[in-house]
Scaffold this motif. Structure first.
Motif, PDB file in Angstrom:
ATOM      1  N   GLN A  26      -9.058 -72.628 134.259  1.00 49.94           N
ATOM      2  CA  GLN A  26     -10.456 -72.731 133.652  1.00 49.94           C
ATOM      3  C   GLN A  26     -10.709 -71.523 133.141  1.00 49.94           C
ATOM      4  N   THR A  32     -16.885 -61.844 143.063  1.00 44.35           N
ATOM      5  CA  THR A  32     -17.647 -60.460 142.722  1.00 44.35           C
ATOM      6  C   THR A  32     -18.037 -60.122 143.991  1.00 44.35           C
ATOM      7  N   ARG A  33     -18.448 -60.722 145.189  1.00 41.63           N
ATOM      8  CA  ARG A  33     -19.093 -60.350 146.276  1.00 41.63           C
ATOM      9  C   ARG A  33     -17.886 -59.483 147.250  1.00 41.63           C
ATOM     10  N   LYS A  91      -9.528 -63.814 146.016  1.00 47.07           N
ATOM     11  CA  LYS A  91     -10.220 -64.019 147.160  1.00 47.07           C
ATOM     12  C   LYS A  91      -9.510 -65.216 148.209  1.00 47.07           C
ATOM     13  N   PRO A 139     -11.086 -75.758 143.731  1.00 50.73           N
ATOM     14  CA  PRO A 139     -11.673 -74.799 142.598  1.00 50.73           C
ATOM     15  C   PRO A 139     -11.335 -73.268 143.068  1.00 50.73           C
TER      16      PRO A 139
END
Ligand code: UTP
Length: 297
Positions: free
Chosen positions: A106, A17-18, A28, A11
């Protein structure tokens, strides 16, 4: 005879957002520990565990991830012309057999459970692994391989688990242990992010799972009922009192939470120090930095 686990879901549809602003344009999972993207560590671990089908649940803005696993004809031709065989070999580890990799979208980040559910048609009626590439695990035997070996004995559902301090346990899914058998525990309940002081144990679930198709059906039910985020933990917890059961597996290895800045930096240091070509120079630098910091205090 337990069915072999040959499919894994990755997934990777979260917003990350971090790590903004970086994740505004860089997924990421493409961020690197030294010179390998997080996703490469996850893929290598899955391959070692015997996974043959790799299912990515992605979202808008993740095309760099798809390109990463593609061939790169211009780059490869140039490396061949220059006789850089070692680099050509290195690139081979990024290629996937045709048909071994699938991408599912998704459309909305409705939570990890929902992301897994998006892959239901590709999983059909088989057990499957879930790997969260944010959790990077340095281990002599790769973590998922350890789990697949244990699963061959137990069957059922299995989650990777590790001991976490009281202060940090509230950030994890936590196991309520029925029986502790050492490297394995049987589970009688699971709580997602328990309030301070109410965690049923210090055993936290981290991002490696082997799950049965029943869990997928459980998410299906939740989808119809619940609003907000759809938690994978809840769908697994629904299996605790069934004949399949749920097991926690204490893996051997060091886990880094590369979804957080501090964890990512710690992993960078650990993986750099593990490299023969970097260790001496990097260690010297770290020693100097430590001395400077001490002097400044
Ligand atoms: P995180 O909770 O770390 O969320 O997701 P995130 O969006 O990646 O990062 P932050 O918190 O905003 O910085 C854990 C894993 O679940 C996936 C993420 O991609 C990550 O691998 N995920 C999460 C999805 O695929 N879809 C979701 O809706 C939520």
């Amino acid at each position: 005879m337990k069915r072999k686990v040959t499919k894994a879901i990755f997934p990777v549809a979260g917003l990350g957002t971090r790590f903004l602003p970086a994740t505004k344009s860089v997924p990421k999972e493409i961020m690197t520990l030294v010179d390998r993207p997080l996703i490469q560590y996850a893929i290598d671990e899955a391959r070692a565990a015997g996974i043959k089908e790799f299912i990515f649940v992605t979202s808008r803005g993740k095309s760099a991830l798809e390109d990463y696993f593609d061939t790169a004809p211009l780059l490869e031709a140039e490396l061949r012309r220059k006789g850089k065989d070692d680099l050509l070999e290195l690139l081979k580890t990024t290629n996937m057999d045709s048909g071994a990799i699938a991408y599912i979208r998704q459309q909305k980040a409705l939570g990890l459970g929902h992301a897994v559910w998006c892959a239901r048609r590709l999983i059909a009626n088989e057990p499957f692994a879930v790997i969260l590439p944010d959790d990077v695990i340095a281990a002599e035997t790769p973590c998922l391989q350890q789990m697949v070996e244990a699963y061959a004995e137990t069957g059922g559902n299995m989650v990777a688990a590790m001991e976490v301090s009281d202060e940090k346990i509230g950030s994890y899914g936590v196991l309520d242990v029925k029986e502790d058998m050492g490297s394995m525990v049987s589970v009688k309940g699971m709580v997602e992010k328990p309030d301070a002081g109410s965690a049923p144990s210090n055993l936290a679930v981290i991002g490696r799972y082997i799950l049965t198709p029943k869990v997928m059906q459980n998410i299906n039910r939740m989808k119809q009922g619940a609003g907000g985020e759809i938690q994978l933990t809840d769908a697994i917890a629904d299996q605790v009192n069934t004949s399949e059961g749920v097991y926690g597996f204490r893996f051997r290895g060091q886990r880094f939470d590369c979804g957080s800045k501090a964890g990512f930096l710690q992993a960078t240091v650990a993986f750099a120090l593990a490299r023969d070509d970097l260790r001496t120079e990097f260690m010297q630098f770290l020693n100097e930095m430590t001395a400077i910091n001490k002097a400044a205090q």
